[in-house]
Design a protein around this motif. Structure first.
Motif, PDB file in Angstrom:
ATOM      1  N   ASN A  24       0.830  -1.212   0.000  1.00 34.06           N
ATOM      2  CA  ASN A  24       0.000   0.000   0.000  1.00 34.06           C
ATOM      3  C   ASN A  24       0.860   1.257   0.000  1.00 34.06           C
ATOM      4  O   ASN A  24       0.612   2.203  -0.767  1.00 34.06           O
ATOM      5  CB  ASN A  24      -0.914   0.024   1.230  1.00 34.06           C
ATOM      6  CG  ASN A  24      -1.982  -1.049   1.189  1.00 34.06           C
ATOM      7  OD1 ASN A  24      -2.305  -1.577   0.124  1.00 34.06           O
ATOM      8  ND2 ASN A  24      -2.527  -1.392   2.339  1.00 34.06           N
ATOM      9  N   CYS A  25       1.881   1.289   0.870  1.00 37.82           N
ATOM     10  CA  CYS A  25       2.745   2.464   0.944  1.00 37.82           C
ATOM     11  C   CYS A  25       3.566   2.613  -0.335  1.00 37.82           C
ATOM     12  O   CYS A  25       3.761   3.728  -0.836  1.00 37.82           O
ATOM     13  CB  CYS A  25       3.672   2.361   2.152  1.00 37.82           C
ATOM     14  SG  CYS A  25       2.825   2.462   3.747  1.00 37.82           S
ATOM     15  N   TYR A  29      -6.486  -1.033   6.902  1.00 40.37           N
ATOM     16  CA  TYR A  29      -5.303  -0.180   6.914  1.00 40.37           C
ATOM     17  C   TYR A  29      -4.789  -0.001   8.346  1.00 40.37           C
ATOM     18  O   TYR A  29      -5.551   0.330   9.251  1.00 40.37           O
ATOM     19  CB  TYR A  29      -5.614   1.191   6.329  1.00 40.37           C
ATOM     20  CG  TYR A  29      -5.926   1.195   4.848  1.00 40.37           C
ATOM     21  CD1 TYR A  29      -5.242   0.365   3.968  1.00 40.37           C
ATOM     22  CD2 TYR A  29      -6.897   2.047   4.323  1.00 40.37           C
ATOM     23  CE1 TYR A  29      -5.519   0.380   2.608  1.00 40.37           C
ATOM     24  CE2 TYR A  29      -7.185   2.065   2.961  1.00 40.37           C
ATOM     25  CZ  TYR A  29      -6.490   1.228   2.109  1.00 40.37           C
ATOM     26  OH  TYR A  29      -6.762   1.235   0.764  1.00 40.37           O
ATOM     27  N   GLU A  54      -2.066   5.240   4.872  1.00 40.33           N
ATOM     28  CA  GLU A  54      -2.832   4.459   3.917  1.00 40.33           C
ATOM     29  C   GLU A  54      -4.281   4.921   3.844  1.00 40.33           C
ATOM     30  O   GLU A  54      -4.851   5.040   2.755  1.00 40.33           O
ATOM     31  CB  GLU A  54      -2.776   2.979   4.306  1.00 40.33           C
ATOM     32  CG  GLU A  54      -1.382   2.383   4.295  1.00 40.33           C
ATOM     33  CD  GLU A  54      -1.303   1.110   5.099  1.00 40.33           C
ATOM     34  OE1 GLU A  54      -1.589   0.041   4.543  1.00 40.33           O
ATOM     35  OE2 GLU A  54      -0.952   1.190   6.296  1.00 40.33           O
TER      36      GLU A  54
END
Length: 437
Positions: A154-155, A373, A378
């Motif tokens: 995600n990052c 998350y 996020e």
């Protein structure tokens, strides 16, 4: 096991858990000692060590003269197991102990020097105002990993795009940074907003010194260690909030990684849940592709499926109302690409020593999907998309944390028979304004 202490079956601290901690009472920090949480009470292990009810196979001084758990954590796994069994037997009905039990004169076996403790209660009200929970042990070193595939992806997407979300080394080794042990604080400690160098606006190349504007939390679990073989030396686990100053981090992390963006505070829950209490919740680990090098291959390849939540109480809410908390994330300890054993194996490849009380963080534990998350980075897409949080005055908007916001992390798993739960308690912190420079 029917316990001498009554509690509801969904209580996080049943007799099947028995997490360890350190505390003091009556405003006297010099009286800090170790205890075990059982329901809404603490079994005072120092007081217990002065009586004939103490384990005959354990040196009394481990708890009689030690304010924290390091000495006990430095013992062998079998000693931990034996003492845990002894406590469960002692707390099971029929038992010689009652809630009003005290250190009796006829029971003192620890020597004449301990007779001043005659009459001291063996059970302490955990929720009483004069009961203060401390860090459970002296933390000499702290390492924070980056082991959640979902969080790393995600990052990476937000920073580098989908094609380069994961760095080339990520699937080959557990990435980590060395944290600041002196800034670890117990749950409930307020956190001042950090000050550091940031870029004032997009496109700037000249930094300014200012309070952090993108203050974040990270949902993690921390494991406490003693030195030796990994599988036998993990003592237990705590909830961990790795507070992060994202704008300071963005400017400073090249080329050596986090520094001031991470060293101002890390909050942990005060009770260490024994790893033996978690073993019933094991689940399959991740399939590692490409295959890991031989030193990282774990024959068991199991994680722990412990549901975790993050709740936020915006400053706009009435802080006196627990209902002011809104759950904003659901995750699990199972979302570590690398097992704790693999993290320890990698940590020690250079010969780095590990000591009783050292703390290893899993890294942010994000679950698949938008409900899982483990950080605001996020949730808000790096601050680009505000999201709604329910407060006692209605919905409010957030990207990162405001002064006065309170974050509460919780973790609890229910046994397969539904008769009890194993919990971590809570990991709580409130954001205070930055200290003026």
């Amino acid at each position: 096991m029917k316990c001498v202490v009554e509690y509801p079956k969904d209580h996080p601290f049943p007799i099947q858990n028995l997490p360890y901690g350190s505390f003091y009472t009556a405003g006297d920090a010099s009286s800090q000692r170790c205890g075990v949480a059982i329901g809404d009470y603490i079994l005072d292990l120092q007081a217990l060590s002065y009586t004939s009810h103490f384990s005959p196979t354990l040196d009394r001084d481990v708890f009689a003269v030690q304010p924290s758990l390091n000495a006990f954590m430095g013992l062998e796994k079998q000693t931990w197991l034996d003492f845990r069994t002894h406590l469960q037997q002692l707390l099971s009905q029929p038992s010689p102990l009652t809630l009003d039990a005290t250190v009796a004169a006829a029971d003192v076996e620890a020597g004449i020097a301990q007779r001043k403790h005659i009459g001291r209660r063996l059970f302490v009200d955990r929720l009483a105002q004069d009961t203060v929970l401390c860090l459970p042990c002296r933390i000499g070193d702290y390492t924070d990993f980056y082991s959640s595939l979902e969080h790393a992806y995600n990052c990476g997407v937000l920073i580098r795009g989908k094609e380069n979300a994961l760095q080339p080394n990520w699937r080959h080794l557990p990435v980590a940074y060395h944290g600041r042990a002196s800034s670890i604080v117990p749950s409930g400690t307020p956190i001042h907003r950090p000050v550091g160098q940031i870029l004032d606006k997009p496109g700037d190349t000249q930094p300014v010194i200012a309070p952090c504007r993108r203050l974040d939390f990270e949902l993690e679990v921390g494991f406490r260690l003693s030195p030796a073989e990994a599988a036998d030396r993990v003592f237990g686990a705590v909830l961990l909030n790795d507070w992060s100053a994202r704008d300071i981090q963005t400017w400073e992390y090249v080329p050596l990684g986090p520094f001031l963006s991470k060293n101002f505070a890390t909050t942990i829950s005060p009770w260490i849940v024994p790893v033996h209490a978690l073993e019933q919740f094991t689940c399959p680990g991740y399939d590692h592709q490409p295959p890991l090098l031989p030193y990282l291959q774990d024959g068991t390849n199991t994680n722990f499926d412990i549901p975790l939540t993050v709740a936020l109480r915006p400053w706009e809410s009435d802080e006196a109302l627990d209902s002011g908390f809104a759950v904003i994330s659901h995750s699990s300890l199972r979302h570590t690409y690398y097992t704790v054993r693999q993290m320890i194996a990698h940590h020690s490849t250079t010969g780095c020593p590990l000591n009783p009380g050292d703390l290893l963080g899993t890294g942010t534990l994000s679950a698949p999907g938008t409900e899982g998350y483990g950080s605001l980075l996020e949730m808000s897409h790096m601050g680009r998309r505000p999201f709604s949080v329910q407060s006692t005055v209605g919905e409010v908007q957030r990207t990162f944390l405001n002064d006065g916001d309170t974050v509460k992390m919780s973790g609890k798993a229910t046994a397969s028979n539904g008769e009890y739960a194993i919990g971590f308690g809570e990991c709580v912190g409130t954001i205070l304004p930055a200290v003026p420079m």
